[in-house]
Design a protein around this motif. Structure first.
Motif, PDB file in Angstrom:
ATOM      1  N   ARG A  11       0.692  -1.178   0.186  1.00  0.00           N
ATOM      2  CA  ARG A  11       0.408   0.199  -0.430  1.00  0.00           C
ATOM      3  C   ARG A  11       0.741   0.723   0.131  1.00  0.00           C
ATOM      4  NH1 ARG A  11      -2.879  -1.252   5.332  1.00  0.00           N
ATOM      5  NH2 ARG A  11      -2.598  -3.377   4.460  1.00  0.00           N
ATOM      6  N   TRP A  12       0.521   2.179  -0.044  1.00  0.00           N
ATOM      7  CA  TRP A  12       0.823   3.804  -0.497  1.00  0.00           C
ATOM      8  C   TRP A  12       0.553   4.262   1.010  1.00  0.00           C
ATOM      9  CZ3 TRP A  12       4.845   4.864  -4.634  1.00  0.00           C
ATOM     10  CH2 TRP A  12       3.962   4.598  -5.479  1.00  0.00           C
ATOM     11  N   THR A  13       1.938   5.277   1.463  1.00  0.00           N
ATOM     12  CA  THR A  13       2.256   5.319   2.537  1.00  0.00           C
ATOM     13  C   THR A  13       2.694   7.091   2.236  1.00  0.00           C
ATOM     14  OG1 THR A  13       1.946   5.985   5.072  1.00  0.00           O
ATOM     15  CG2 THR A  13       3.543   4.725   4.301  1.00  0.00           C
ATOM     16  N   SER A  14       2.639   7.940   3.311  1.00  0.00           N
ATOM     17  CA  SER A  14       3.271   9.324   3.181  1.00  0.00           C
ATOM     18  C   SER A  14       4.176   9.310   4.528  1.00  0.00           C
ATOM     19  CB  SER A  14       3.049  10.003   3.053  1.00  0.00           C
ATOM     20  OG  SER A  14       1.935  10.985   3.745  1.00  0.00           O
ATOM     21  N   ILE A  15       5.651   9.462   4.460  1.00  0.00           N
ATOM     22  CA  ILE A  15       6.416   9.675   4.834  1.00  0.00           C
ATOM     23  C   ILE A  15       6.077  10.925   5.903  1.00  0.00           C
ATOM     24  CG2 ILE A  15       8.051   9.607   3.997  1.00  0.00           C
ATOM     25  CD1 ILE A  15       9.172  12.020   4.064  1.00  0.00           C
ATOM     26  N   THR A  16       6.238  11.385   7.510  1.00  0.00           N
ATOM     27  CA  THR A  16       4.970  11.508   8.592  1.00  0.00           C
ATOM     28  C   THR A  16       5.218  12.931   8.252  1.00  0.00           C
ATOM     29  OG1 THR A  16       6.443  10.376  10.351  1.00  0.00           O
ATOM     30  CG2 THR A  16       5.425  12.731  10.997  1.00  0.00           C
ATOM     31  N   ASN A  17       5.532  14.106   7.733  1.00  0.00           N
ATOM     32  CA  ASN A  17       5.996  15.352   6.782  1.00  0.00           C
ATOM     33  C   ASN A  17       5.218  15.173   5.442  1.00  0.00           C
ATOM     34  OD1 ASN A  17       7.801  14.724   4.761  1.00  0.00           O
ATOM     35  ND2 ASN A  17       9.227  16.257   5.493  1.00  0.00           N
ATOM     36  N   GLY A  18       4.856  14.403   5.149  1.00  0.00           N
ATOM     37  CA  GLY A  18       3.764  14.191   3.899  1.00  0.00           C
ATOM     38  C   GLY A  18       4.213  14.775   2.689  1.00  0.00           C
ATOM     39  N   ASN A  19       5.181  15.179   2.574  1.00  0.00           N
ATOM     40  CA  ASN A  19       6.071  15.730   0.942  1.00  0.00           C
ATOM     41  C   ASN A  19       6.666  14.370   0.462  1.00  0.00           C
ATOM     42  OD1 ASN A  19       6.320  17.689   1.655  1.00  0.00           O
ATOM     43  ND2 ASN A  19       7.994  17.759   2.713  1.00  0.00           N
ATOM     44  N   TRP A  20       7.178  12.783   0.958  1.00  0.00           N
ATOM     45  CA  TRP A  20       7.132  11.800  -0.120  1.00  0.00           C
ATOM     46  C   TRP A  20       6.295  10.469   0.320  1.00  0.00           C
ATOM     47  CZ3 TRP A  20      10.159   7.905   1.391  1.00  0.00           C
ATOM     48  CH2 TRP A  20      10.986   6.798   1.007  1.00  0.00           C
ATOM     49  N   TYR A  55       7.423  -8.628  11.358  1.00  0.00           N
ATOM     50  CA  TYR A  55       7.752  -7.583  11.112  1.00  0.00           C
ATOM     51  C   TYR A  55       6.578  -6.362   9.833  1.00  0.00           C
ATOM     52  CZ  TYR A  55       8.706  -2.125  10.296  1.00  0.00           C
ATOM     53  OH  TYR A  55       9.382  -0.541  10.787  1.00  0.00           O
ATOM     54  N   TYR A  56       6.078  -6.133  10.343  1.00  0.00           N
ATOM     55  CA  TYR A  56       5.096  -5.134   8.678  1.00  0.00           C
ATOM     56  C   TYR A  56       4.692  -3.361   9.452  1.00  0.00           C
ATOM     57  CZ  TYR A  56       0.859  -6.044  12.067  1.00  0.00           C
ATOM     58  OH  TYR A  56       0.068  -5.987  12.992  1.00  0.00           O
ATOM     59  N   VAL A  57       4.275  -2.284   8.579  1.00  0.00           N
ATOM     60  CA  VAL A  57       4.182  -1.114   8.729  1.00  0.00           C
ATOM     61  C   VAL A  57       2.763  -1.064   8.317  1.00  0.00           C
ATOM     62  CG1 VAL A  57       4.976   1.066   8.605  1.00  0.00           C
ATOM     63  CG2 VAL A  57       5.950  -0.526   8.805  1.00  0.00           C
ATOM     64  N   LEU A  58       1.697  -0.267   8.364  1.00  0.00           N
ATOM     65  CA  LEU A  58       0.611  -0.020   8.288  1.00  0.00           C
ATOM     66  C   LEU A  58       0.667   1.440   7.849  1.00  0.00           C
ATOM     67  CD1 LEU A  58      -1.304  -2.161  10.509  1.00  0.00           C
ATOM     68  CD2 LEU A  58      -0.969  -2.442   8.248  1.00  0.00           C
ATOM     69  N   ALA A  59       1.137   2.548   8.405  1.00  0.00           N
ATOM     70  CA  ALA A  59       1.804   3.726   7.994  1.00  0.00           C
ATOM     71  C   ALA A  59       2.642   4.347   8.214  1.00  0.00           C
ATOM     72  CB  ALA A  59       0.556   4.195   8.512  1.00  0.00           C
ATOM     73  N   ASP A  60       4.420   5.269   7.438  1.00  0.00           N
ATOM     74  CA  ASP A  60       5.120   5.639   8.296  1.00  0.00           C
ATOM     75  C   ASP A  60       5.844   6.094   9.660  1.00  0.00           C
ATOM     76  OD1 ASP A  60       6.887   6.257   7.704  1.00  0.00           O
ATOM     77  OD2 ASP A  60       6.793   8.179   8.216  1.00  0.00           O
ATOM     78  N   GLY A  61       5.783   5.597  10.519  1.00  0.00           N
ATOM     79  CA  GLY A  61       6.482   6.060  11.860  1.00  0.00           C
ATOM     80  C   GLY A  61       5.731   5.090  12.599  1.00  0.00           C
ATOM     81  N   TYR A  62       4.504   3.844  12.243  1.00  0.00           N
ATOM     82  CA  TYR A  62       4.027   3.560  12.685  1.00  0.00           C
ATOM     83  C   TYR A  62       3.844   2.074  12.701  1.00  0.00           C
ATOM     84  CZ  TYR A  62       1.641   7.661  13.972  1.00  0.00           C
ATOM     85  OH  TYR A  62       1.560   9.138  14.252  1.00  0.00           O
ATOM     86  N   PRO A  63       5.230   1.213  13.696  1.00  0.00           N
ATOM     87  CA  PRO A  63       5.463  -0.338  12.977  1.00  0.00           C
ATOM     88  C   PRO A  63       4.412  -0.580  13.717  1.00  0.00           C
ATOM     89  CG  PRO A  63       7.163   0.780  14.450  1.00  0.00           C
ATOM     90  CD  PRO A  63       6.276   2.372  14.263  1.00  0.00           C
ATOM     91  N   SER A  64       4.018  -2.124  13.271  1.00  0.00           N
ATOM     92  CA  SER A  64       2.670  -2.782  13.962  1.00  0.00           C
ATOM     93  C   SER A  64       4.080  -3.934  15.506  1.00  0.00           C
ATOM     94  CB  SER A  64       1.560  -3.123  13.419  1.00  0.00           C
ATOM     95  OG  SER A  64       1.056  -2.483  12.259  1.00  0.00           O
ATOM     96  N   PRO A  65       2.653  -3.756  16.257  1.00  0.00           N
ATOM     97  CA  PRO A  65       3.614  -4.517  17.248  1.00  0.00           C
ATOM     98  C   PRO A  65       3.974  -5.925  16.581  1.00  0.00           C
ATOM     99  CG  PRO A  65       0.740  -4.885  17.555  1.00  0.00           C
ATOM    100  CD  PRO A  65       1.494  -3.723  16.352  1.00  0.00           C
ATOM    101  N   GLY A  66       4.863  -6.407  17.262  1.00  0.00           N
ATOM    102  CA  GLY A  66       5.099  -7.814  17.008  1.00  0.00           C
ATOM    103  C   GLY A  66       4.143  -9.366  17.978  1.00  0.00           C
ATOM    104  N   ARG A  67       5.232  -9.889  17.992  1.00  0.00           N
ATOM    105  CA  ARG A  67       4.348 -11.020  18.878  1.00  0.00           C
ATOM    106  C   ARG A  67       3.090 -10.948  20.589  1.00  0.00           C
ATOM    107  NH1 ARG A  67       8.487 -14.493  19.592  1.00  0.00           N
ATOM    108  NH2 ARG A  67       7.769 -15.510  17.910  1.00  0.00           N
ATOM    109  N   THR A  68       2.359 -10.616  20.098  1.00  0.00           N
ATOM    110  CA  THR A  68       1.432 -10.394  20.998  1.00  0.00           C
ATOM    111  C   THR A  68       0.346 -11.371  21.872  1.00  0.00           C
ATOM    112  OG1 THR A  68      -0.764  -9.035  19.894  1.00  0.00           O
ATOM    113  CG2 THR A  68       1.732  -7.777  20.648  1.00  0.00           C
TER     114      THR A  68
END
Length: 77
Positions: A11-20, A55-68
């Motif tokens: 999926r597409w996501t933008s970096i935290t400042n939204g420029n990229w 390891y997976y990321v849904l949005a920039d700067g917010y990595p999802s938790p590992g095994r819980t």
């Protein structure tokens, strides 16, 4: 015992400042849940989410938790 699988593509996501913008990676999560019902009004649950600790990321700067792991109980009145 209830196994489940969650699958998501890139999926597409933008970096935290939204420029990229960039693509996050696809992922496949494996989950397990077990329920025990000793009576009509009570239920216990235990399980694991992301069992293989992917390891997976849904949005920039917010990595999802590992095994819980989790435990839960429910009582009906």
């Amino acid at each position: 015992m209830t196994p489940s699988i969650e699958v998501a593509g890139d999926r597409w996501t933008s970096i935290t400042n939204g420029n990229w913008y960039y693509r996050t990676g696809a992922f496949c999560l494996t989950n397990f849940n077990a329920d025990y019902t000793p009576g009509d009004n009570i239920k216990f649950s235990a399980g694991v989410r992301n069992a293989f600790d992917d390891y997976y990321v849904l949005a920039d700067g917010y990595p999802s938790p590992g095994r819980t792991f989790y435990l839960a109980s429910k009582v009906n009145f």
